[in-house]
Write a protein that holds these residues in place. Structure first.
Motif, PDB file in Angstrom:
ATOM      1  N   ARG A   1      43.328  41.769  42.290  1.00 42.39           N
ATOM      2  CA  ARG A   1      42.498  41.195  43.341  1.00 42.39           C
ATOM      3  C   ARG A   1      42.779  41.811  44.701  1.00 42.39           C
ATOM      4  O   ARG A   1      41.881  42.051  45.487  1.00 42.39           O
ATOM      5  N   TRP A   2      44.071  42.054  44.983  1.00 44.08           N
ATOM      6  CA  TRP A   2      44.455  42.383  46.353  1.00 44.08           C
ATOM      7  C   TRP A   2      45.158  43.728  46.481  1.00 44.08           C
ATOM      8  O   TRP A   2      45.692  44.036  47.543  1.00 44.08           O
ATOM      9  N   GLY A   3      45.177  44.508  45.416  1.00 44.68           N
ATOM     10  CA  GLY A   3      46.047  45.688  45.388  1.00 44.68           C
ATOM     11  C   GLY A   3      45.698  46.794  46.358  1.00 44.68           C
ATOM     12  O   GLY A   3      46.551  47.549  46.792  1.00 44.68           O
ATOM     13  N   SER A   4      44.415  46.931  46.685  1.00 49.12           N
ATOM     14  CA  SER A   4      44.053  47.950  47.661  1.00 49.12           C
ATOM     15  C   SER A   4      43.965  47.286  49.027  1.00 49.12           C
ATOM     16  O   SER A   4      43.742  46.084  49.120  1.00 49.12           O
ATOM     17  N   HIS A   5      44.157  48.072  50.062  1.00 55.42           N
ATOM     18  CA  HIS A   5      44.202  47.479  51.394  1.00 55.42           C
ATOM     19  C   HIS A   5      42.801  47.147  51.909  1.00 55.42           C
ATOM     20  O   HIS A   5      41.810  47.701  51.449  1.00 55.42           O
ATOM     21  N   GLY A   6      42.761  46.239  52.854  1.00 50.08           N
ATOM     22  CA  GLY A   6      41.490  45.929  53.502  1.00 50.08           C
ATOM     23  C   GLY A   6      40.758  44.761  52.866  1.00 50.08           C
ATOM     24  O   GLY A   6      41.251  44.114  51.944  1.00 50.08           O
ATOM     25  N   THR A   7      39.566  44.519  53.380  1.00 47.67           N
ATOM     26  CA  THR A   7      38.759  43.371  52.981  1.00 47.67           C
ATOM     27  C   THR A   7      37.751  43.789  51.927  1.00 47.67           C
ATOM     28  O   THR A   7      36.902  44.637  52.193  1.00 47.67           O
ATOM     29  N   TYR A   8      37.844  43.227  50.747  1.00 49.36           N
ATOM     30  CA  TYR A   8      36.895  43.580  49.690  1.00 49.36           C
ATOM     31  C   TYR A   8      36.901  42.518  48.601  1.00 49.36           C
ATOM     32  O   TYR A   8      37.739  41.638  48.586  1.00 49.36           O
ATOM     33  N   GLU A   9      35.946  42.622  47.690  1.00 44.00           N
ATOM     34  CA  GLU A   9      35.908  41.807  46.483  1.00 44.00           C
ATOM     35  C   GLU A   9      35.857  42.753  45.303  1.00 44.00           C
ATOM     36  O   GLU A   9      35.335  43.863  45.407  1.00 44.00           O
ATOM     37  N   ILE A  10      36.355  42.292  44.190  1.00 44.70           N
ATOM     38  CA  ILE A  10      36.382  43.137  43.000  1.00 44.70           C
ATOM     39  C   ILE A  10      35.974  42.278  41.805  1.00 44.70           C
ATOM     40  O   ILE A  10      35.982  41.057  41.902  1.00 44.70           O
ATOM     41  N   ILE A  11      35.611  42.924  40.725  1.00 45.49           N
ATOM     42  CA  ILE A  11      35.342  42.191  39.486  1.00 45.49           C
ATOM     43  C   ILE A  11      36.435  42.553  38.480  1.00 45.49           C
ATOM     44  O   ILE A  11      36.729  43.727  38.281  1.00 45.49           O
ATOM     45  N   ALA A  12      37.043  41.523  37.881  1.00 43.26           N
ATOM     46  CA  ALA A  12      38.060  41.763  36.860  1.00 43.26           C
ATOM     47  C   ALA A  12      37.807  40.841  35.683  1.00 43.26           C
ATOM     48  O   ALA A  12      37.639  39.631  35.862  1.00 43.26           O
ATOM     49  N   ILE A  13      37.778  41.431  34.479  1.00 39.84           N
ATOM     50  CA  ILE A  13      37.557  40.621  33.290  1.00 39.84           C
ATOM     51  C   ILE A  13      38.700  40.832  32.308  1.00 39.84           C
ATOM     52  O   ILE A  13      39.348  41.880  32.300  1.00 39.84           O
ATOM     53  N   VAL A  14      38.951  39.793  31.506  1.00 34.75           N
ATOM     54  CA  VAL A  14      40.171  39.766  30.693  1.00 34.75           C
ATOM     55  C   VAL A  14      39.825  39.529  29.219  1.00 34.75           C
ATOM     56  O   VAL A  14      39.532  38.403  28.822  1.00 34.75           O
ATOM     57  N   PRO A  15      39.872  40.579  28.411  1.00 30.97           N
ATOM     58  CA  PRO A  15      39.612  40.404  26.975  1.00 30.97           C
ATOM     59  C   PRO A  15      40.824  39.798  26.262  1.00 30.97           C
ATOM     60  O   PRO A  15      41.957  39.944  26.736  1.00 30.97           O
ATOM     61  N   ASN A  16      40.574  39.126  25.136  1.00 32.93           N
ATOM     62  CA  ASN A  16      41.735  38.591  24.399  1.00 32.93           C
ATOM     63  C   ASN A  16      41.759  39.002  22.937  1.00 32.93           C
ATOM     64  O   ASN A  16      42.485  38.413  22.139  1.00 32.93           O
ATOM     65  N   SER A  17      40.971  40.009  22.584  1.00 35.24           N
ATOM     66  CA  SER A  17      41.005  40.494  21.196  1.00 35.24           C
ATOM     67  C   SER A  17      40.471  41.922  21.176  1.00 35.24           C
ATOM     68  O   SER A  17      39.772  42.343  22.101  1.00 35.24           O
ATOM     69  N   PRO A  18      40.767  42.674  20.129  1.00 33.33           N
ATOM     70  CA  PRO A  18      40.168  44.008  20.003  1.00 33.33           C
ATOM     71  C   PRO A  18      38.641  43.961  20.044  1.00 33.33           C
ATOM     72  O   PRO A  18      38.016  44.819  20.661  1.00 33.33           O
ATOM     73  N   GLN A  19      38.047  42.949  19.426  1.00 36.20           N
ATOM     74  CA  GLN A  19      36.585  42.843  19.484  1.00 36.20           C
ATOM     75  C   GLN A  19      36.109  42.718  20.923  1.00 36.20           C
ATOM     76  O   GLN A  19      35.122  43.335  21.326  1.00 36.20           O
ATOM     77  N   GLU A  20      36.830  41.919  21.696  1.00 36.52           N
ATOM     78  CA  GLU A  20      36.427  41.773  23.101  1.00 36.52           C
ATOM     79  C   GLU A  20      36.731  43.029  23.912  1.00 36.52           C
ATOM     80  O   GLU A  20      36.069  43.290  24.920  1.00 36.52           O
ATOM     81  N   MET A  21      37.729  43.780  23.488  1.00 35.27           N
ATOM     82  CA  MET A  21      37.970  45.063  24.166  1.00 35.27           C
ATOM     83  C   MET A  21      36.725  45.935  24.028  1.00 35.27           C
ATOM     84  O   MET A  21      36.383  46.696  24.934  1.00 35.27           O
ATOM     85  N   PHE A  22      36.053  45.817  22.912  1.00 35.29           N
ATOM     86  CA  PHE A  22      34.789  46.540  22.725  1.00 35.29           C
ATOM     87  C   PHE A  22      33.681  45.890  23.562  1.00 35.29           C
ATOM     88  O   PHE A  22      33.066  46.528  24.407  1.00 35.29           O
ATOM     89  N   ASP A  23      33.460  44.605  23.315  1.00 35.60           N
ATOM     90  CA  ASP A  23      32.306  43.934  23.933  1.00 35.60           C
ATOM     91  C   ASP A  23      32.422  43.874  25.455  1.00 35.60           C
ATOM     92  O   ASP A  23      31.446  44.126  26.168  1.00 35.60           O
ATOM     93  N   LEU A  24      33.587  43.505  25.947  1.00 38.41           N
ATOM     94  CA  LEU A  24      33.718  43.325  27.399  1.00 38.41           C
ATOM     95  C   LEU A  24      33.773  44.661  28.142  1.00 38.41           C
ATOM     96  O   LEU A  24      33.532  44.709  29.345  1.00 38.41           O
ATOM     97  N   THR A  25      34.083  45.733  27.436  1.00 39.21           N
ATOM     98  CA  THR A  25      34.000  47.043  28.091  1.00 39.21           C
ATOM     99  C   THR A  25      32.535  47.369  28.382  1.00 39.21           C
ATOM    100  O   THR A  25      32.202  47.912  29.448  1.00 39.21           O
ATOM    101  N   ILE A  26      31.666  46.989  27.467  1.00 40.63           N
ATOM    102  CA  ILE A  26      30.225  47.166  27.722  1.00 40.63           C
ATOM    103  C   ILE A  26      29.816  46.300  28.916  1.00 40.63           C
ATOM    104  O   ILE A  26      29.124  46.760  29.837  1.00 40.63           O
ATOM    105  N   THR A  27      30.275  45.057  28.914  1.00 47.77           N
ATOM    106  CA  THR A  27      30.002  44.156  30.050  1.00 47.77           C
ATOM    107  C   THR A  27      30.506  44.761  31.358  1.00 47.77           C
ATOM    108  O   THR A  27      29.822  44.710  32.387  1.00 47.77           O
ATOM    109  N   ALA A  28      31.701  45.331  31.306  1.00 48.09           N
ATOM    110  CA  ALA A  28      32.299  45.912  32.516  1.00 48.09           C
ATOM    111  C   ALA A  28      31.424  47.032  33.076  1.00 48.09           C
ATOM    112  O   ALA A  28      31.173  47.097  34.286  1.00 48.09           O
ATOM    113  N   PHE A  29      30.951  47.895  32.190  1.00 50.93           N
ATOM    114  CA  PHE A  29      30.075  48.975  32.674  1.00 50.93           C
ATOM    115  C   PHE A  29      28.793  48.409  33.271  1.00 50.93           C
ATOM    116  O   PHE A  29      28.321  48.879  34.311  1.00 50.93           O
TER     117      PHE A  29
END
Lengths: 281, 383
Positions: free
Chosen positions: B133-161
């Motif tokens: 959330r805060w790792g880069s300096h300055g004022t910004y917003e970011i999107i971060a999503i958290v998969p919990n299975s190999p299937q979601e590593m596939f599906d949520l990577t598509i969502t991420a793009f």
């Protein structure tokens, strides 16, 4: 500013964002002449300007990207080369030009410089070397000659500098040249050569920073720097790169040092793809 | 494998490999990375697969270069990704900020391991959540999503793009070592064109194009290098023309838009899952691998007649604050197990706003929570 003389227009204006002028560079700075040589070299090399992309890092020279009316990116400190690498590999018909300073390219970005040379990525790096960090007020950097005074070497620099042509040639660059901003014709030709030659091409441009480096080392006004280049420069094509180190007042060896042909990174990707097609890994 | 090189069907594969396949299915054709445990398998898979689908893999000299290379590739019009773990994630932070500032679609995968520093390279952690959330300096917003299975590593990577293209922002996939390295059944599929989101593109000729002029959607159309637009993009504060604008008004306008384009679209971005929350006294709020352990513990609690519920965060940034606020009115306690010494719990506590208790159940990393420990904490919470 009332009596500042400004040329009405120049034939390179179509490559400039004239609505952004005047630029931030000090009168007498060496970056402007270098930029002029680059813009003329685009025509000399007969490039399609739509495909020319300028990428720069941070510092006085890094501001060049913002003045050219070409696709241009002003990235973070030291990172112009990897950013340009991504552009080039993703869209090989682009002509990548990294235009930045010695501190940006050789200190914070030094690792990327040598790796781009090793890979022989098809891009041209124009490195304006003014021997110090100008924008932050003249601190010593990776090219500051031994003994030179800067705002962070008040007793004389004791931190040995890089000999950039030797470094970049050893890394694997296809083309390496060094000229000063006094040598505008040779510089323009060298940049045009770099732009047309496949592979990693590197042009070091010795440039005055009379406002900081020059002032602290009592080198006079910008014009005095140019006079000193006339006295100090020795043209030596294919020079022994052990002899191209630069000292505070000693000779400056200039010329075309390296001009070879080896496969570019793009060539190697193409041949890998052929192999990958024939047999799976 | 279909004709275009997209693999389809059921496979037994680990999360890292599934992530690479998800990227390829989403149209990613550029990967720049640097080997690091436990994310290396993403790079390995990409190095083998990208040449098969006409993409480019490059192993850069470090993670700083990797991050920059994907930004460059994205500006050339190619969907791009990198994958790393803690130490590399730290190195990417400055140029993650460049990606935010230049509004560059790209995906960054962090397969988290235990830290700080080199920590436990081969063992799980969730300690990079606040850095995301805060790792880069300055004022910004970011999107971060958290998969919990190999299937979601596939599906949520598509969502991420898709999110990254839609909002022109780098999207972080905050995976972890267990999810990255565990192998499970994964269904790989070709993503239908209508499922894929592409970045907004200019509809005006170059002389009328303002590269950072956004309409009410706040996301400006993106020209690509080499198309004749002759645009300038800078990490300096800039105006709609992309020109440096060194004043407070320009800074206000730009920073506000960069934040608001995410904040005002939270409803579209945020995903979560919940179970048994309707009558719950205790809600266990977890994410990533910890959510799977927690769900098991909540099930055990339910079988003992304890009114426990489960809230699993899929999107962690932007944080689902409204939802936590609503839940806080209904539940007595939030229990937050995470593999760090308290990060997301701070957000839960902030949003609960004193309406519900918030209890941290930390694990320092190197392994996951034991379900019995979470069950015990649930029982303590209701007493």
């Amino acid at each position: 500013m009332t009596d500042t003389a400004m040329a009405d227009s120049q034939f390179t204006d179509h490559y400039l964002r004239v609505d952004r002028l005047p630029h931030i560079w000090c009168p007498g700075c060496g970056i402007g002449p270098t930029l002029g040589c680059f813009l003329r070299a685009i025509d000399r090399a007969e490039l399609d300007a739509d495909k020319v992309v300028v990428v720069s890092g941070i510092g006085c020279t890094g501001r060049a990207a913002g003045y050219v009316k070409l696709d241009s990116f002003h990235t973070t400190h030291g990172r112009a080369i990897p950013f340009a690498t991504g552009l080039k590999l993703a869209k090989p018909d682009l002509k990548l030009v990294v235009f930045s300073g010695d501190g940006d390219l050789a200190a914070i970005g030094g690792n990327h410089l040598i790796h781009a040379g090793r890979r022989n990525i098809d891009m041209t790096v124009i490195c304006v070397n003014n021997f110090n960090y100008g924008m932050t007020g003249g601190q010593m950097g990776p090219t500051t000659p031994l003994g030179a005074r800067t705002s962070t070497s008040p007793y004389g620099n004791f931190d040995p500098p890089f000999n950039l042509p030797q470094l970049v040639a050893a890394s694997g660059a296809a083309y390496v040249a060094r000229w000063t901003v006094l040598h505008v014709r040779q510089l323009e030709k060298a940049i045009a050569d770099g732009l047309t030659k496949p592979g990693f091409t590197f042009i070091e441009v010795i440039a005055p920073c009379h406002a900081s480096y020059g002032r602290m080392n009592k080198l006079g006004q910008a014009v005095d720097h140019l006079h000193s280049y006339r006295k100090r420069c020795i043209v030596k094509n294919e020079a022994d790169l052990r002899e191209t180190e630069i000292s505070l007042h000693g000779p400056i060896v200039v010329g075309k040092f390296v001009d070879t042909r080896r496969p570019t990174f793009g060539d190697r990707i193409d041949s890998m793809l052929h192999r990958a097609h024939d047999n799976k890994p | 494998m279909s004709e275009n090189g997209i693999i389809q069907g059921e496979f037994f594969m680990n999360g890292d490999e599934a992530c690479a396949e998800g990227a390829i299915s989403a149209g990613c054709r550029f990967f720049a990375g640097y080997p690091i445990t436990p994310a290396t398998e993403v790079a390995e898979r990409m190095s083998s697969r990208l040449p098969e689908v006409g993409g480019t893999y490059i192993q850069m000299e470090d993670e700083i270069a990797s991050m920059n290379a994907i930004l460059g590739a994205s500006w050339a019009g190619v969907k791009a990704m990198t994958a790393t773990s803690g130490p590399g994630f730290s190195l990417m932070m400055e140029n993650l900020g460049l990606g935010v500032m230049l509004e560059t679609p790209c995906v960054l995968v962090d397969v988290q391991r235990a830290g700080p520093s080199t920590g436990l390279p081969t063992a799980v952690g969730q300690g990079d959540m606040m850095q995301a959330r805060w790792g880069s300096h300055g004022t910004y917003e970011i999107i971060a999503i958290v998969p919990n299975s190999p299937q979601e590593m596939f599906d949520l990577t598509i969502t991420a793009f898709n999110l990254s293209e839609k909002y022109r922002v780098p999207v972080l996939i905050m995976s972890d070592e267990v999810v990255g390295h565990m192998s499970e059944k994964v269904v790989l599929r070709q993503t239908a064109p209508e499922e894929l989101v592409e970045r907004p593109r200019p509809t005006v000729p170059p002389e009328k194009y303002l590269p950072f002029q956004a309409d009410e959607g706040l996301v400006p159309p993106m020209a690509l290098a080499g198309e004749g637009y002759h645009f300038h993009a800078t990490g300096l504060t800039h105006d709609e023309r992309g020109y440096p604008a060194m004043n407070a008004a320009a800074q206000d306008r730009l920073a506000r838009r960069l934040v608001d384009k995410i904040r005002l679209n939270k409803k579209d971005i945020i995903q979560y899952e919940e179970a048994w929350v309707d009558d719950a006294e205790v809600v266990v709020c977890a994410y990533g691998i910890t959510a799977r352990v927690a769900r098991h513990a909540v099930q055990m609690a339910r079988s003992e007649g304890i009114r426990a519920g489960m809230l699993r965060l899929i999107t962690v940034w932007p944080f689902p604050e409204e939802h936590i606020r609503e839940l806080a009115q209904k539940v007595r306690t939030f229990l937050v197990p995470e593999i760090n010494y308290g990060q997301i719990v701070l957000e839960v506590e902030r949003c609960a706003c004193g309406e519900a208790n918030t209890v941290l159940l930390p694990h320092m990393g190197g392994g996951v929570h034991h379900p019995q420990d979470i069950l015990k904490a649930i029982k303590e919470a209701i007493q």
